[in-house]
Design an enzyme around this catalytic site. Structure first.
Site, PDB file in Angstrom:
ATOM      1  N   ARG A 149     -15.191 -16.038  -4.137  1.00 54.60           N
ATOM      2  CA  ARG A 149     -14.306 -14.874  -4.179  1.00 54.60           C
ATOM      3  C   ARG A 149     -15.102 -13.637  -4.568  1.00 54.60           C
ATOM      4  O   ARG A 149     -16.094 -13.730  -5.294  1.00 54.60           O
ATOM      5  CB  ARG A 149     -13.189 -15.115  -5.186  1.00 54.60           C
ATOM      6  N   CYS A 191      -4.048  -5.993  -1.210  1.00 54.76           N
ATOM      7  CA  CYS A 191      -4.631  -7.338  -1.094  1.00 54.76           C
ATOM      8  C   CYS A 191      -4.008  -8.173   0.028  1.00 54.76           C
ATOM      9  O   CYS A 191      -4.252  -7.916   1.201  1.00 54.76           O
ATOM     10  CB  CYS A 191      -4.528  -8.030  -2.452  1.00 54.76           C
ATOM     11  N   HIS A 238      -6.702  -3.605  -7.020  1.00 53.38           N
ATOM     12  CA  HIS A 238      -5.535  -3.639  -7.890  1.00 53.38           C
ATOM     13  C   HIS A 238      -6.018  -3.228  -9.264  1.00 53.38           C
ATOM     14  O   HIS A 238      -7.036  -2.565  -9.376  1.00 53.38           O
ATOM     15  CB  HIS A 238      -4.837  -5.003  -7.839  1.00 53.38           C
TER      16      HIS A 238
END
Lengths: 242, 460
Positions: free
Chosen positions: A128, A94, A195
């Protein structure tokens, strides 16, 4: 029995979304493969001696924390890139992945410099990209599916078409939600938005790093590990997404 | 007219979902809001005194329930979303449930537990007088991005209002609220306690100064990042406390003084001491008499999923809600203090109310399960993400042969409680909790029925 060392860069700054699960996974699997594995925490200003390291791990953080990390890392970016070129296994998740590129444009329009290891740029967006991801990757000549969870405001675009992504997006967004590319792969470095954490339920990816670490020391692993539980978790998510 | 229709339909849906055995706390509100989007605003106008909201990462439910208990003890009428349904739809449901069909009956107070992300929207619709913030810990980040973002959401939500804030003065992530919003702030916190440590043991949240980014120095940690801190660069430090917790004792039940008021509670654990302190502070702000506060807190018992006990196969079985790393760590530390051998069941779901991102299970110190003193003899993982939970527990270092995966909750609970342990711990995330509770109640009843038959046979 060999003792391996993984450097965890800026654990107190970059450590979101269960990132430490990746390290727990590498450490345990190395033990199950019959060796020992130590995690060395590197904080702002600490000395980094690549010759004593077998792998480097960096996790995600908020914009502010990434700024602090950049200031520290840019001072030693040359030696870091040399290590990457020499085949050092590196996993950047990330925010750490974004740092590897040339720049990051935040929501207020501030342009933050990146380490410029690779020619890609990231720009923050209000919406997002969040959700479960399924990608197809090829590591060490082996094709595999990789599952994870992504949650990033930044959208990453390759400016150089010769860059190789970590994988092809089958479900989810990946780098930008547009070009089906997820992450970056270069020698033994993987940068990714996945993740969840990434490694525990993708034992193939974990073993790619572990085997590389071992081979660089001239060590071969014995029999395969029993990955029943890991693969159940992997299939559970894969079946849901397909 | 639409308002009455919305209330009617809402009430019918509440009744129906109760018939169907659903907890049904969000759906009725959602339907009513579709019919009349202004429904919450209209019903919120029926509150005569004040609307209080409780938000923050941990302790919202317990804190708001305790404040509600105090207000009820005092004899006030109130609207309260007690089921932990803390998004706008759930809060709307609570108002509809309390309302008469015309939506005109008055209440003294509304006491609302609100999810952090919904605070700005709720403020827009309901105009609260007081916002109580318990703390900011890492929790369900996936829905809003990082913690910084959550904090800014709330800060933006309260700015340009006349709201008063009740804040945890021991939490370094809260100290900039007064500076950034200009609102009147009241602070609660603890003096030195015998349970403090001088070194941190847990996650790094908030260890950096919110003003200048410098690493904070701590002279004491009370609990997680809550403690006595100061910033070596910009002198940011704990604010002056209005409500101070003194002489905390947990043996194991909580006793303390809040300023000069002696408080006793049947609750355990430092995190609950903070909940009590927040509730007592809010009650004192309202001007409730000491005796009423003392009586309400002393009589307030732990609730469903907050260590609820069952007897199954003659063995103690404990149901515990877990929803974030801190909560899971709290639960695991409780397990370690229990001397008996244990069957462990964990149900992990990833619906919106659980958090779609389950990576938080890796932020908890599950490794303690592999310690000998944990005495784990069987592990069953269940729920939508049973595989992920099993992987997490496997990597704690526990013998992987002890772990099994059962996606069905009932099969899983039966397998776990049939294990060799002397006690069974049933851990569940939010959306599986009530199903687990139902299964345990059913099993307990079956046990009792069989026992009765057995006794009758013996007597015969």
């Amino acid at each position: 029995m060999a003792v391996f060392t993984i450097a965890h860069l800026y654990p107190d700054l970059l450590n979101l979304y269960g990132d430490r699960g990746n390290l727990l996974c590498l450490q345990q699997r190395m033990v199950w493969h019959g060796h020992d594995c130590r995690i060395k925490n590197i904080r702002l200003g600490d000395n980094l001696d690549y010759s004593s390291l077998d792998m480097i791990f960096m996790g995600g953080g908020s914009d502010r924390e990434q700024g602090l990390v950049y200031q520290d890392l840019v001072k030693r970016s040359d030696s870091f890139m040399v290590a990457i070129e020499e085949g050092m296994p590196v996993l950047c998740i990330c925010g750490a992945y974004q740092l590897l590129g040339s720049s990051y444009l935040d929501l207020d329009g501030h342009l933050m410099e990146g380490l410029k290891f690779f020619d890609f740029t990231t720009r923050a967006t209000k919406n997002r990209l969040i959700g479960n991801v399924l990608i197809k990757a090829c590591l060490g000549g082996q094709e595999m599916t990789v599952v994870g969870f992504e949650n990033h405001g930044g959208r990453t675009y390759f400016e150089d078409n010769s860059l190789q992504p970590f994988g092809e997006v089958l479900r989810g967004y990946g780098n930008n939600g547009e070009d089906q590319k997820e992450g970056i792969k270069y020698h033994h470095l993987i940068g990714t938005y996945l993740h969840g954490p990434l490694l525990p339920k993708n034992p193939g990816v974990a073993d790619f790093f572990l085997k590389t670490m071992a081979q660089r020391r001239g060590i071969e692993f014995g029999s395969r590990l029993d990955d029943d539980i890991e693969l159940t978790a992997h299939e559970q998510m894969k079946n849901r997404l397909i | 007219m639409r308002k009455i229709l919305a209330i009617m339909v809402g009430k019918i849906v509440i009744l129906l979902s109760r018939r169907l055995g659903n907890q049904g706390t969000d759906f009725p509100g959602r339907v009513a809001r579709k019919i009349y989007p202004g429904i919450l605003k209209a019903l919120a106008a029926n509150i005569d005194e004040e609307i209080f909201i409780v938000t923050g990462t941990n302790g919202k439910t317990t804190t708001s329930n305790m404040i509600a208990a105090i207000l009820k003890e005092k004899g006030y009428s109130l609207v309260h979303n007690s089921a932990g349904a803390n998004m706008l739809t759930g809060i709307t449901t609570a108002f509809i449930k309390a309302s008469d069909i015309l939506g005109r009956n008055k209440f003294d107070y509304a006491l609302l537990e609100v999810d952090e992300a919904y605070v700005p929207l709720l403020i827009h619709e309901a105009r609260p007088r007081v916002v109580i913030i318990t703390n900011f810990f890492r929790d369900q980040l996936d829905r809003y991005g990082e913690l910084d973002h959550t904090i800014n959401l709330i800060k933006d939500g309260v700015r340009n209002t006349d709201i008063e804030l009740v804040l945890n003065g021991d939490d370094p992530l809260i100290t900039h609220f007064q500076h950034d919003t200009g609102l009147h702030c009241w602070y609660y916190g603890f003096e030195d306690t015998v349970y403090d440590s001088m070194e941190s043991e847990e996650s790094r949240e908030g260890r950096y100064c919110v003003f200048c980014g410098e690493e904070l120095e701590y002279s004491r940690y009370h609990y997680a990042q809550l403690g006595q801190f100061n910033c070596p660069r910009c002198q940011n430090h704990n604010p002056h406390l209005n409500f101070t917790g003194r002489g905390l004792k947990m043996t194991p039940f909580i006793e303390m003084k809040v300023n000069d008021l002696a408080i006793e509670s049947p609750y355990q654990g430092f995190y609950n001491a903070y909940n009590i302190l927040a509730a007592v502070s809010a009650a004192r702000l309202v001007g409730i008499e000491d005796g009423v506060i003392q009586k309400a807190i002393a009589g307030y018992q732990p609730r469903a999923g907050r260590m609820e006990n069952f007897i199954i196969n003659g063995k103690r079985t404990v149901l515990i809600l877990v929803k974030n790393p801190t909560g899971l760590n709290q639960t695991l530390s409780t397990l370690l203090y229990d001397q008996q051998s244990k069957n462990l069941f964990v149900a992990l779901n990833d619906n919106a109310a659980d958090g779609r991102d389950i990576s938080w299970i890796w932020d908890a110190d599950v490794e303690v399960l592999a310690q000998d003193k944990a005495q784990i003899v069987k592990v069953v993982c269940s729920g939508q993400r049973s595989g992920d939970m099993a992987v997490r527990i496997k990597y704690s270092g526990i013998d992987s042969r002890l772990i099994s995966i059962k996606s069905s909750l009932e099969e899983g609970i039966r397998a776990a409680t049939a294990g060799p342990g002397e006690v069974s711990y049933i851990l569940s995330t939010y959306t599986a909790l009530f199903d687990c509770q139902k299964i345990l109640k059913k099993m307990q009843q079956q046990d009792e029925a069989e026992k009765t038959v057995g006794v009758q046979q013996m007597q015969a």
